[in-house]
Design an enzyme around this catalytic site. Structure first.
Site, PDB file in Angstrom:
ATOM      1  N   GLU A 240      -3.126  47.523  32.759  1.00  0.00           N
ATOM      2  CA  GLU A 240      -3.542  46.165  32.370  1.00  0.00           C
ATOM      3  C   GLU A 240      -3.943  45.430  33.644  1.00  0.00           C
ATOM      4  OE1 GLU A 240      -3.652  45.327  28.991  1.00  0.00           O
ATOM      5  OE2 GLU A 240      -3.303  47.492  28.965  1.00  0.00           O
TER       6      GLU A 240
ATOM      7  N   CYS B 278      -3.055  36.262  35.186  1.00  0.00           N
ATOM      8  CA  CYS B 278      -4.244  37.031  34.817  1.00  0.00           C
ATOM      9  C   CYS B 278      -5.045  36.270  33.774  1.00  0.00           C
ATOM     10  CB  CYS B 278      -3.844  38.404  34.294  1.00  0.00           C
ATOM     11  SG  CYS B 278      -2.634  38.281  32.985  1.00  0.00           S
TER      12      CYS B 278
HETATM   13  P1  NAD Z   1      -1.461  44.803  42.753  1.00  0.00           P
HETATM   14  O1  NAD Z   1      -2.471  45.685  42.151  1.00  0.00           O
HETATM   15  O2  NAD Z   1      -1.551  44.477  44.187  1.00  0.00           O
HETATM   16  O3  NAD Z   1      -0.005  45.405  42.530  1.00  0.00           O
HETATM   17  C1  NAD Z   1       0.495  45.715  41.252  1.00  0.00           C
HETATM   18  C2  NAD Z   1       1.613  46.721  41.389  1.00  0.00           C
HETATM   19  O4  NAD Z   1       1.055  47.932  41.901  1.00  0.00           O
HETATM   20  C3  NAD Z   1       2.706  46.320  42.366  1.00  0.00           C
HETATM   21  O5  NAD Z   1       3.949  46.812  41.905  1.00  0.00           O
HETATM   22  C4  NAD Z   1       2.297  47.050  43.610  1.00  0.00           C
HETATM   23  O6  NAD Z   1       3.391  47.258  44.470  1.00  0.00           O
HETATM   24  C5  NAD Z   1       1.799  48.348  43.028  1.00  0.00           C
HETATM   25  N1  NAD Z   1       0.923  49.156  43.891  1.00  0.00           N
HETATM   26  C6  NAD Z   1       0.095  48.738  44.865  1.00  0.00           C
HETATM   27  N2  NAD Z   1      -0.541  49.791  45.411  1.00  0.00           N
HETATM   28  C7  NAD Z   1      -0.113  50.899  44.769  1.00  0.00           C
HETATM   29  C8  NAD Z   1      -0.399  52.279  44.859  1.00  0.00           C
HETATM   30  N3  NAD Z   1      -1.278  52.756  45.738  1.00  0.00           N
HETATM   31  N4  NAD Z   1       0.227  53.132  44.025  1.00  0.00           N
HETATM   32  C9  NAD Z   1       1.117  52.675  43.116  1.00  0.00           C
HETATM   33  N5  NAD Z   1       1.435  51.371  42.984  1.00  0.00           N
HETATM   34  C10 NAD Z   1       0.834  50.495  43.794  1.00  0.00           C
HETATM   35  O7  NAD Z   1      -1.450  43.466  41.871  1.00  0.00           O
HETATM   36  P2  NAD Z   1      -0.565  42.171  42.091  1.00  0.00           P
HETATM   37  O8  NAD Z   1      -1.116  41.373  43.221  1.00  0.00           O
HETATM   38  O9  NAD Z   1       0.873  42.538  42.122  1.00  0.00           O
HETATM   39  O10 NAD Z   1      -0.798  41.399  40.728  1.00  0.00           O
HETATM   40  C11 NAD Z   1      -1.894  40.570  40.490  1.00  0.00           C
HETATM   41  C12 NAD Z   1      -2.917  41.273  39.633  1.00  0.00           C
HETATM   42  O11 NAD Z   1      -2.330  41.682  38.397  1.00  0.00           O
HETATM   43  C13 NAD Z   1      -4.073  40.367  39.265  1.00  0.00           C
HETATM   44  O12 NAD Z   1      -5.260  41.097  39.363  1.00  0.00           O
HETATM   45  C14 NAD Z   1      -3.771  40.014  37.809  1.00  0.00           C
HETATM   46  O13 NAD Z   1      -4.899  39.642  37.061  1.00  0.00           O
HETATM   47  C15 NAD Z   1      -3.159  41.273  37.308  1.00  0.00           C
HETATM   48  N6  NAD Z   1      -2.337  41.043  36.123  1.00  0.00           N
HETATM   49  C16 NAD Z   1      -2.795  41.509  34.919  1.00  0.00           C
HETATM   50  C17 NAD Z   1      -2.060  41.273  33.768  1.00  0.00           C
HETATM   51  C18 NAD Z   1      -2.521  41.768  32.434  1.00  0.00           C
HETATM   52  O14 NAD Z   1      -1.717  41.782  31.498  1.00  0.00           O
HETATM   53  N7  NAD Z   1      -3.763  42.188  32.285  1.00  0.00           N
HETATM   54  C19 NAD Z   1      -0.865  40.566  33.860  1.00  0.00           C
HETATM   55  C20 NAD Z   1      -0.431  40.120  35.115  1.00  0.00           C
HETATM   56  C21 NAD Z   1      -1.178  40.363  36.240  1.00  0.00           C
END
Ligand code: NAD
Length: 517
Positions: free
Chosen positions: A289, A323
Site C-alpha cells: 500500500e 497518505c
Molecule cells: P518508507 O517507504 O520509507 O518506509 C516504509 C517501511 O519500509 C518502513 O518500515 C521502512 O523501515 C521500511 N523499509 C525501507 N527500506 C526498506 C527496504 N529496503 N526493505 C524493507 N523495508 C524497508 O515510507 P515511510 O516514510 O515510512 O512512510 C510514508 C509513505 O507511506 C508515504 O509514501 C505514504 O503515502 C505511504 N503510506 C501509504 C499508506 C496507504 O495505506 N496507502 C498509508 C500510510 C502511509
C-alpha cells in the site's frame, strides 16, 4: 447467538473539555517519566538484546529528547525470528478461528485500557497532537475488533456444487509466516492492522517497524504479551533497513510481505520478492500500500466555507503526513479567488508548535523529511506563487510552516510528486470537466474528493474520479475501519483495502478435498 457484540468503531474523546485535556496531559507526564529507556527485540516471546547497538528514537519536536532506544537486529536475529515464527505457526494455525479471534478482542481491550498512554507515546515519538494520536490508537483497536469478527466469517466450508457419489469440500487455510513492514505515520494503527489481519486467520509474523518509530512497537508488544498471544506468533525485529530490509524481503522462508510505505520502497520490495531464492518453494505474496497525490475538487456550486474547512483539515492535520492528505486543491475558476482567500485565512490561524502542547501543526518526522519538504518548497517558488508559509518553525525540532502555493500548473513538481509534508498546491480549473481531468492526471489514485451541490457532477465523480477512496462533500482523510475500507488504485498500491471485508482472505489459500466413498 453471535460470539461477539456487533462491531462499532471506537469513540473519540472530546478534547474541547478541559477535564479530557487534563487527563491527556497526565498521561504525557507519566510517559515522560519513562522516556529514554532501552528495549530488546522480541523473538519467540523472549527478550533478545544482541550486541549490534541500538536505534535511537527522538522526539521530532525536541530533537534533544530521546524517546527510547531499541535493539538493532542483524542476520542472526532474522534467522532466529523466522525459526520462532515457523515453530509457532504449527500450533497457532491449528487453533479454531474463534480461539484466535478472542485473542484479538482481548488485545483490543488491553489497548483500550491503555489508550491515552499509547497515544502519549505517539505524541512524543511522532509529533501527533492529542486528537491525532488518540485517533491512531482508536484505529488500532478497531482493526482488532473488526478483523476478529471478519475472521469468523471465513471459518467453515465454502459454497460449491454437489457431485454424485462424492463429497467435495473447499475451505480456507492460512499461508505461513509473513513479514509486516509498516510506515511511521500511522505508527500504531497500520502496524497493528497489517499484523493482526494475517495473524487472526492463522499466520504468524515478524513485525519490522520503521526505524523512526520503534518504541510504539515495543509498547504494542507489551499489549500482545498481556493479551496472551502464544510466543512466536508476533515477533519484533527493530533495526536499520540497510541491515535487515532486503534480508527479510529476499528470505526463502518468508511466505508473504505486508508492506505499507512509499512508492520507491514498495517497488523495490515488489521486485526483490518476485525473485525465486534457492530453497524457496512458493511464490511470495506481496501487498504494498503506497503513496498518494490526493486531490479535492471544489466547483462553483459548492459551499465555500465548508469546502475551505475540509481542505485545511485534510491538508495540514498531522502536518500533511498522511497518505490520504490533500495536496492538490483544484478549484473551478469562478470561485477560485474566494476559496483561496478562505483557505489562506484558516491556515493562518493554525498554531505551529510541539505536539505535547496540542498545537494544530507539529513537527515533521525527521531531518530527511525537512530536507525533502523544504526542497519542494524551493521548487514551488519557481513553479508557482507562494501565498503562505514556506519557512521553518522553532529549530528545537523539525517544524515547517503550513505552506500554500497558488496558481500551480499541472506540470509543476509540487503538483505531481508526493511531498508528504505541510504543503498545499492550489490549482485553477476552467470547468468541472477540466478539474476532473486534472484530478485524474496522476500516477497515484488513493483518495480524492469533490465539493459540489450539483447532483449530476457528484454522480460523474463516483464513476470517473479514479481513486480507491472518494469523499463527497467532506474531508478526504480519516477513513474508519469497517466503514471505509482503505486502499488506492494505480501506483498507490495493491488495493488490499485494509479494514474491508476482503482483507483477511488475502492471507489465506483455498484447499479442496474430494472423497469418493
Ligand atoms: P518508507 O517507504 O520509507 O518506509 C516504509 C517501511 O519500509 C518502513 O518500515 C521502512 O523501515 C521500511 N523499509 C525501507 N527500506 C526498506 C527496504 N529496503 N526493505 C524493507 N523495508 C524497508 O515510507 P515511510 O516514510 O515510512 O512512510 C510514508 C509513505 O507511506 C508515504 O509514501 C505514504 O503515502 C505511504 N503510506 C501509504 C499508506 C496507504 O495505506 N496507502 C498509508 C500510510 C502511509
Amino acid at each position: 447467538m453471535d460470539l461477539f457484540e456487533p462491531y462499532k468503531t471506537e469513540p473519540y474523546s472530546d478534547f474541547s473539555q478541559e477535564s479530557v485535556q487534563s487527563a491527556y496531559r497526565q498521561a504525557l507526564e507519566e510517559v515522560r517519566a519513562q522516556l529514554g529507556q532501552d528495549y530488546p527485540l522480541i523473538i519467540g516471546g523472549e527478550k533478545v538484546t544482541p550486541a549490534h547497538g541500538f536505534l535511537e528514537s527522538v522526539d521530532p519536536c525536541n530533537t534533544q529528547q530521546i524517546v527510547g532506544r531499541s535493539a538493532k537486529a542483524k542476520r542472526k536475529e532474522v534467522e532466529r525470528a523466522l525459526t520462532a515464527a515457523w515453530d509457532a505457526y504449527g500450533s497457532w494455525s491449528r487453533l479454531t478461528m474463534s480461539e484466535r479471534a478472542r485473542t484479538l478482542v482481548k488485545l483490543a481491550a488491553v489497548m483500550r485500557r491503555r489508550k491515552f498512554e499509547l497515544a502519549a507515546w505517539e505524541t512524543f515519538e511522532a509529533s501527533k497532537n492529542y486528537a491525532e494520536a488518540e485517533a491512531d490508537v482508536a484505529e488500532a483497536i478497531d482493526f482488532c475488533e473488526y478483523y476478529a469478527r471478519q475472521a469468523l466469517k471465513l471459518d467453515g466450508p465454502l459454497e460449491t456444487y454437489d457431485y454424485p457419489g462424492e463429497e467435495n469440500t473447499s475451505f480456507l487455510i492460512p499461508i505461513g509466516v509473513g513479514v509486516v513492514i509498516p510506515p511511521w505515520n500511522f505508527l500504531l494503527a497500520i502496524m497493528v492492522g497489517t499484523a493482526v489481519g494475517p495473524v487472526v486467520v492463522g499466520n504468524t509474523v515478524i513485525v519490522k517497524p520503521s526505524p523512526d518509530t520503534p518504541i510504539i512497537a515495543q509498547k504494542f508488544m507489551e499489549c500482545v504479551s498481556e493479551a496472551g498471544f502464544p510466543a512466536g506468533v508476533i515477533n519484533l525485529l527493530t533495526g536499520e533497513d540497510a541491515d535487515i530490509g532486503d534480508l527479510l524481503v529476499d528470505h526463502p522462508r518468508v511466505r508473504f510481505i505486508n508492506f505499507t510505505g512509499s512508492l520507491d520502497t514498495g517497488l523495490r520490495i515488489h521486485e526483490r520478492a518476485a525473485k525465486l531464492q534457492p530453497g524457496q518453494k512458493w511464490l511470495k505474496k506481496v501487498y504494498a500500500e503506497l503513496g498518494g497525490k490526493d486531490a479535492l475538487i471544489v466547483d462553483e456550486t459548492a459551499p465555500l466555507d465548508m469546502a475551505a474547512d475540509a481542505a485545511v483539515a485534510s491538508a495540514f492535520s498531522f502536518q500533511g503526513q498522511k497518505c490520504s492528505a490533500l495536496s492538490r486543491l483544484i478549484v473551478v475558476d469562478e470561485v477560485y479567488d474566494g476559496l483561496l482567500e478562505r483557505v489562506v485565512e484558516r491556515t493562518k490561524n493554525l498554531s505551529l508548535g510541539p505536539a505535547e502542547t496540542n498545537a494544530d501543526v507539529g513537527a515533521v518526522i525527521n531531518q530527511k523529511a525537512v530536507a525533502k519538504t523544504m526542497g519542494y518548497i524551493e521548487n514551488g517558488k519557481t513553479e508557482a506563487r507562494l501565498v503562505l508559509g514556506g519557512g521553518r518553525g522553532d529549530d528545537a525540532g523539525y517544524f515547517i510552516e503550513p505552506t500554500v502555493f497558488a496558481d500551480v500548473p499541472q506540470s509543476a513538481s509540487i503538483a505531481c510528486e508526493e511531498i508528504f509534508g505541510p504543503v498545499l498546491s492550489v490549482m485553477r480549473a476552467r470547468s468541472f470537466d477540466h478539474a476532473l481531468e486534472l484530478a485524474n492526471a496522476t500516477v497515484y489514485g488513493l483518495t480524492g474528493g469533490v465539493f459540489s451541490r450539483d447532483r449530476s457532477r457528484l454522480e460523474r465523480a463516483r464513476r470517473e474520479f479514479h481513486v480507491g477512496n472518494l469523499y463527497l462533500n467532506r474531508k478526504i482523510t480519516g477513513a474508519l475501519v469497517g466503514v471505509q475500507p482503505f486502499g488506492g488504485f494505480n501506483l498507490s498500491g495493491s488495493n488490499a483495502k485494509a479494514g474491508g471485508p476482503d482483507y483477511l482472505r488475502l492471507f489465506m489459500e483455498m484447499k479442496t478435498v474430494s472423497e469418493r466413498y
